[in-house]
Every structure is written in C-alpha cells, then in structure tokens.
Design an enzyme around this catalytic site. Structure first.
Site, PDB file in Angstrom:
ATOM      1  N   ASP A   1      -3.437   4.408  -1.923  1.00  0.00           N
ATOM      2  CA  ASP A   1      -4.387   4.860  -0.903  1.00  0.00           C
ATOM      3  C   ASP A   1      -4.351   6.388  -0.808  1.00  0.00           C
ATOM      4  O   ASP A   1      -3.704   6.940   0.073  1.00  0.00           O
ATOM      5  CB  ASP A   1      -3.965   4.191   0.422  1.00  0.00           C
TER       6      ASP A   1
ATOM      7  N   ASP B   1     -13.684  15.180  -3.867  1.00  0.00           N
ATOM      8  CA  ASP B   1     -13.787  16.510  -4.484  1.00  0.00           C
ATOM      9  C   ASP B   1     -15.062  16.507  -5.341  1.00  0.00           C
ATOM     10  O   ASP B   1     -15.842  15.552  -5.280  1.00  0.00           O
ATOM     11  CB  ASP B   1     -12.524  16.787  -5.332  1.00  0.00           C
TER      12      ASP B   1
ATOM     13  N   LYS C   1      -7.352   8.346  -1.131  1.00  0.00           N
ATOM     14  CA  LYS C   1      -8.635   8.800  -0.553  1.00  0.00           C
ATOM     15  C   LYS C   1      -9.166  10.075  -1.204  1.00  0.00           C
ATOM     16  O   LYS C   1      -9.346  11.100  -0.532  1.00  0.00           O
ATOM     17  CB  LYS C   1      -8.500   9.016   0.960  1.00  0.00           C
TER      18      LYS C   1
ATOM     19  N   ARG D   1       3.065  -1.382  10.856  1.00  0.00           N
ATOM     20  CA  ARG D   1       4.152  -1.539  11.825  1.00  0.00           C
ATOM     21  C   ARG D   1       4.443  -2.961  12.299  1.00  0.00           C
ATOM     22  O   ARG D   1       5.613  -3.283  12.539  1.00  0.00           O
ATOM     23  CB  ARG D   1       3.916  -0.592  13.009  1.00  0.00           C
TER      24      ARG D   1
ATOM     25  N   LYS E   1       0.857  -1.198   0.000  1.00  0.00           N
ATOM     26  CA  LYS E   1       0.000   0.000   0.000  1.00  0.00           C
ATOM     27  C   LYS E   1       0.887   1.240   0.000  1.00  0.00           C
ATOM     28  O   LYS E   1       1.777   1.370   0.827  1.00  0.00           O
ATOM     29  CB  LYS E   1      -0.903   0.006   1.234  1.00  0.00           C
TER      30      LYS E   1
ATOM     31  N   THR F   1     -11.816   5.363  10.886  1.00  0.00           N
ATOM     32  CA  THR F   1     -11.893   4.780  12.234  1.00  0.00           C
ATOM     33  C   THR F   1     -11.437   5.782  13.293  1.00  0.00           C
ATOM     34  O   THR F   1     -11.658   5.576  14.485  1.00  0.00           O
ATOM     35  CB  THR F   1     -11.057   3.492  12.338  1.00  0.00           C
TER      36      THR F   1
END
Ligand code: C5P
Length: 232
Positions: free
Chosen positions: A59, A64, A61, A211, A32, A119
């Site tokens: 990614d 507009d 996002k 991570r 990603k 989230t």
C-alpha cells in the site's frame, strides 16, 4: 483470489512484524505493508514476508507523472506482491502508465487498485483545498470509473461505498475496504465503520483490518473471528 481478510501490518520495524506474525502457527494471513514499514525496512521486508508464504498488499499509493509511476511500478512488479495501489487523482493516463509498468514480460502482473478520495478528506476540504465542488460520493464514483477505464482491478473505498462502486463499475471490480470494527470493539480514530459481517453483506471483496487484530490481547483469535464473520 476470493473474499479475504487483509491484516494491516502497521508496525515500524521488522522485529515487531515478525514477533506478530510468529503468533500465527499454521495460518498465513494476507497482509498489508504500508509506507511506514516499507520506508523503515525497504524491499527486504516484502521479500521476507513473501518467502514466509503470505499474500501481500503493498500500500504505497503512488502519485506522480505517468513516466515516473510506470518505472516505479515496474520495480514493484519485481517484488511479486499480490496487490498494489495508486491515487486515482493522478489521471487516467497515469493509471494506464502504471498498468504498463506493472505488467511483466510474460503478461502477468499484481492486481492494481486505486485510492479514490481518502476517507480523511471530507466535502469541505475537497471544496476549499482542492476546488472540487461536486458531491464527494459523485467524485468517488467518477474516480472509480476512471480506474476501471484505465484497466485497473478495483478501488480502496469505505465499506459504505462498496455497494455503489459495484453498481457503477460491475461486480467483478474489486472493493477493498478499511474501517472495520467488531460490534463490541473500540472504534478508535475511524469515523464510519462496519463489522466484518456487515462488510460481507454489502459485498466487500477484501476487508483491511489493523488495530482490532494487531492490538488485540489475542491477535490470532481476533483474526479468526474476522475470518469467521467475513469469509466463512
Ligand atoms: O487499525 P485500523 O483497522 O484502523 O487500520 C486500517 C488500515 O487501513 C490502516 O493501515 C490505514 O492506514 C488503512 N486505511 C484506512 N482508511 C483509508 C485508507 C487506508 O484506514 N481510507
């Protein structure tokens, strides 16, 4: 494309990315690329990682007016990524425009998925900042249905929502879930987490893992553990 582990390349330079990817001899993890790396290195990093043989979830996002998103998606479709995304909050019309922009002349296109509610947004922030009074779980399902209605392929969601999204939008509708941690690992700043094995049991299609792999002492071993628990 079947169930898979997507490694979040949350690095700020190409140098860091290549030194990380070079550890994977023989393996080509699905990766990603997010805003930080894309804004730092531009489209060249996407082309280079693709040329190395990795599948890519870009990614960025998008959110507009429909015309702008359509044109931006048309540029992204030229990068030949496998998955890209936008915010469902941009409306059904914006998502339809995105599909139009993403679809190439030969009818092919990358998969397109929607972010429902981030989230990091909780019920209180949604009510106070966005003036949305419905329960957050209902809002997430409503946005997922809108994404399906617009012709998208799935959503990014918490692993805890994946089962409900499949219930409401069908088993074929993809759930891409971050917030994954090993049972014996650090949670870090994630609040609601699942192990790769649990994510598999509840039916996530893809897990996004940062991570627990990138910061591991042995990233290749951590990646292979994820694959063993989630895919095999
Ligand atoms: O390091 P960690 O495994 O927490 O990384 C998760 C990745 O998934 C990061 O790139 C993060 O931005 C992304 N993500 C997330 N939660 C969301 C949406 C995306 O953690 N709701």
């Amino acid at each position: 494309m079947g169930r898979d582990v997507i490694v979040a390349l949350d690095f700020s330079s190409a140098e860091q990315v290549y030194s990380f990817l070079d550890k994977f001899t023989g393996r080509k993890p699905f990766v990603k690329i997010g805003m930080e790396l894309f804004y730092a290195e531009g489209p060249a990093i996407v082309k280079e990682i693709k040329a190395r043989g990795h599948k890519i979830f870009l990614d960025l996002k998008l959110h507009d007016i429909p015309n702008t998103v359509k044109k931006a998606m048309s540029v992204l479709s030229g990068l030949d990524v496998d998955i890209t995304n936008l915010h469902a909050g941009g409306t059904v019309r914006m998502m339809e425009a995105a599909i139009e922009g993403l679809t190439r002349e030969d009818g092919t296109r990358p998969l397109l998925i929607a972010v429902t509610q981030l989230t990091s947004t909780d019920q209180k922030a949604m009510e106070n900042d966005l003036l949305i009074k419905e329960p957050i779980a209902d809002v997430v399902m409503h946005y997922a249905s809108n994404a399906k209605k617009a012709g998208l392929d799935g959503v990014v969601c918490s692993p805890l929502e994946a089962e409900k999204v499949h219930g409401c939008c069908g088993k074929e509708f993809l759930t891409v879930t971050p917030g994954v941690r090993f049972a014996d690992g650090d949670i870090g700043d994630q609040k609601r987490v699942m192990t790769p094995e649990q994510a598999k049991l509840i039916g996530s299609d893809y897990i996004v893992v940062g991570r627990p792999i990138t910061a591991a002492e042995d990233p290749v071993a951590a990646y292979e553990r994820c694959v063993r628990e989630f895919v095999d």
